[in-house]
Design a protein around this motif. Structure first.
Motif, PDB file in Angstrom:
ATOM      1  N   GLN A 120     -25.339 -23.976 -33.271  1.00 43.41           N
ATOM      2  CA  GLN A 120     -25.902 -23.743 -32.137  1.00 43.41           C
ATOM      3  C   GLN A 120     -26.849 -25.006 -31.600  1.00 43.41           C
ATOM      4  O   GLN A 120     -26.788 -24.756 -30.181  1.00 43.41           O
ATOM      5  CB  GLN A 120     -27.121 -22.891 -32.883  1.00 43.41           C
ATOM      6  CG  GLN A 120     -28.050 -22.100 -31.751  1.00 43.41           C
ATOM      7  CD  GLN A 120     -27.199 -21.170 -30.617  1.00 43.41           C
ATOM      8  OE1 GLN A 120     -26.300 -20.791 -30.982  1.00 43.41           O
ATOM      9  NE2 GLN A 120     -27.448 -21.479 -29.513  1.00 43.41           N
ATOM     10  N   VAL A 121     -27.003 -25.825 -32.337  1.00 40.79           N
ATOM     11  CA  VAL A 121     -27.651 -27.027 -31.491  1.00 40.79           C
ATOM     12  C   VAL A 121     -26.559 -27.996 -30.626  1.00 40.79           C
ATOM     13  O   VAL A 121     -26.912 -28.397 -29.515  1.00 40.79           O
ATOM     14  CB  VAL A 121     -28.136 -28.101 -32.676  1.00 40.79           C
ATOM     15  CG1 VAL A 121     -28.729 -29.457 -31.928  1.00 40.79           C
ATOM     16  CG2 VAL A 121     -29.299 -27.335 -33.353  1.00 40.79           C
ATOM     17  N   ARG A 122     -25.398 -28.003 -31.248  1.00 41.86           N
ATOM     18  CA  ARG A 122     -24.393 -28.323 -30.316  1.00 41.86           C
ATOM     19  C   ARG A 122     -24.232 -27.500 -29.116  1.00 41.86           C
ATOM     20  O   ARG A 122     -23.798 -27.990 -28.096  1.00 41.86           O
ATOM     21  CB  ARG A 122     -22.976 -28.486 -31.146  1.00 41.86           C
ATOM     22  CG  ARG A 122     -23.064 -29.729 -32.324  1.00 41.86           C
ATOM     23  CD  ARG A 122     -21.735 -29.689 -32.957  1.00 41.86           C
ATOM     24  NE  ARG A 122     -21.898 -30.542 -34.048  1.00 41.86           N
ATOM     25  CZ  ARG A 122     -20.968 -30.852 -34.692  1.00 41.86           C
ATOM     26  NH1 ARG A 122     -19.443 -30.715 -34.373  1.00 41.86           N
ATOM     27  NH2 ARG A 122     -20.897 -31.978 -35.750  1.00 41.86           N
ATOM     28  N   THR A 123     -24.145 -26.344 -29.158  1.00 41.91           N
ATOM     29  CA  THR A 123     -23.986 -25.302 -28.192  1.00 41.91           C
ATOM     30  C   THR A 123     -25.110 -25.677 -27.154  1.00 41.91           C
ATOM     31  O   THR A 123     -24.870 -25.891 -25.788  1.00 41.91           O
ATOM     32  CB  THR A 123     -23.891 -23.930 -28.623  1.00 41.91           C
ATOM     33  OG1 THR A 123     -22.814 -23.682 -29.394  1.00 41.91           O
ATOM     34  CG2 THR A 123     -23.658 -22.895 -27.132  1.00 41.91           C
ATOM     35  N   ASP A 124     -26.503 -25.763 -27.573  1.00 42.43           N
ATOM     36  CA  ASP A 124     -27.471 -25.975 -26.925  1.00 42.43           C
ATOM     37  C   ASP A 124     -27.481 -27.458 -26.021  1.00 42.43           C
ATOM     38  O   ASP A 124     -27.797 -27.467 -24.906  1.00 42.43           O
ATOM     39  CB  ASP A 124     -28.698 -25.817 -27.582  1.00 42.43           C
ATOM     40  CG  ASP A 124     -29.002 -24.695 -28.245  1.00 42.43           C
ATOM     41  OD1 ASP A 124     -28.639 -23.421 -27.629  1.00 42.43           O
ATOM     42  OD2 ASP A 124     -29.977 -24.427 -29.219  1.00 42.43           O
ATOM     43  N   LEU A 125     -26.791 -28.456 -26.655  1.00 41.87           N
ATOM     44  CA  LEU A 125     -26.562 -29.529 -26.165  1.00 41.87           C
ATOM     45  C   LEU A 125     -25.682 -29.581 -24.908  1.00 41.87           C
ATOM     46  O   LEU A 125     -25.983 -30.124 -23.823  1.00 41.87           O
ATOM     47  CB  LEU A 125     -26.126 -30.624 -27.107  1.00 41.87           C
ATOM     48  CG  LEU A 125     -27.052 -31.197 -27.902  1.00 41.87           C
ATOM     49  CD1 LEU A 125     -26.323 -32.110 -29.254  1.00 41.87           C
ATOM     50  CD2 LEU A 125     -28.196 -32.177 -27.411  1.00 41.87           C
ATOM     51  N   LEU A 126     -24.585 -28.812 -25.071  1.00 36.70           N
ATOM     52  CA  LEU A 126     -23.641 -28.714 -23.997  1.00 36.70           C
ATOM     53  C   LEU A 126     -24.061 -28.105 -22.989  1.00 36.70           C
ATOM     54  O   LEU A 126     -23.952 -28.327 -21.724  1.00 36.70           O
ATOM     55  CB  LEU A 126     -22.471 -27.827 -24.431  1.00 36.70           C
ATOM     56  CG  LEU A 126     -21.410 -28.642 -25.696  1.00 36.70           C
ATOM     57  CD1 LEU A 126     -20.430 -27.474 -26.354  1.00 36.70           C
ATOM     58  CD2 LEU A 126     -20.871 -29.535 -24.755  1.00 36.70           C
ATOM     59  N   ASN A 127     -24.896 -26.911 -23.206  1.00 30.16           N
ATOM     60  CA  ASN A 127     -25.613 -26.207 -21.836  1.00 30.16           C
ATOM     61  C   ASN A 127     -26.621 -27.204 -21.342  1.00 30.16           C
ATOM     62  O   ASN A 127     -26.833 -27.034 -20.153  1.00 30.16           O
ATOM     63  CB  ASN A 127     -26.340 -25.142 -22.464  1.00 30.16           C
ATOM     64  CG  ASN A 127     -25.324 -23.860 -22.823  1.00 30.16           C
ATOM     65  OD1 ASN A 127     -24.184 -23.841 -22.240  1.00 30.16           O
ATOM     66  ND2 ASN A 127     -25.738 -22.892 -24.007  1.00 30.16           N
TER      67      ASN A 127
END
Length: 166
Positions: A120-127
């Protein structure tokens, strides 16, 4: 018995009116066939056209240290790819590359080593990277936001092609 004859002049006026009406109807039908809207493209056709325009822009390898709660030094190395459908964006990204890379490095350096590995942190970083890059591209060199010309963002998606935490 009286026969009521129409004059020759009235007959020609009637024929002229009928000819004009037929010509008007024929031209209206012609315009309708020429100007009518064509069938709307199917979603598959739209997707195929977009795929033909897709372009990935490589931002290269980014390495920075991470926040640590255990006192040791942790590093993150990522390779970032930007996805766009506008071929003119490539030149703008290259012109603003130092600012874009700086913004991403600051974002990554603010992450905690024990949390950045979570999906989830990686997805948030991408966004967040997408939001920041679009913000830079929509500004006049990073100081003032530019007037929005369309609701469509220049960068459609962001991907990690490499993600290493040490």
């Amino acid at each position: 018995m009286a026969v009521n004859k129409t004059s020759g002049k009235g007959k020609w006026i009637l024929i002229a009116i009928i000819v004009i009406l037929v010509l008007l109807l024929a031209s209206a039908a012609g315009w309708w066939f020429l100007l009518r809207p064509s069938a709307a493209p199917t979603p598959a056709q739209i997707a195929k056209e977009r795929e033909a325009k897709v372009k990935f822009i490589d931002l290269g390898s980014l390495v920075t240290n991470l926040q640590s709660s255990d006192g040791s030094t942790h590093y993150i190395q990522v390779e970032v790819q930007l996805k766009t459908y506008d071929p003119s964006i490539d030149a703008k990204v290259k012109a603003l590359m130092p600012e874009i890379r700086n913004s991403i490095l600051l974002l990554l350096a603010a992450q905690h080593a024990d949390q950045v590995g979570q999906p989830q942190v990686r997805t948030d970083l991408l966004n967040e990277i997408k939001k920041r890059v679009n913000g830079i591209l929509d500004s006049d060199g990073g100081t003032l936001p530019a007037a929005q010309t369309s609701a469509k963002q220049p960068i459609a998606a962001v991907y990690f092609s490499s993600f290493v935490i040490q």
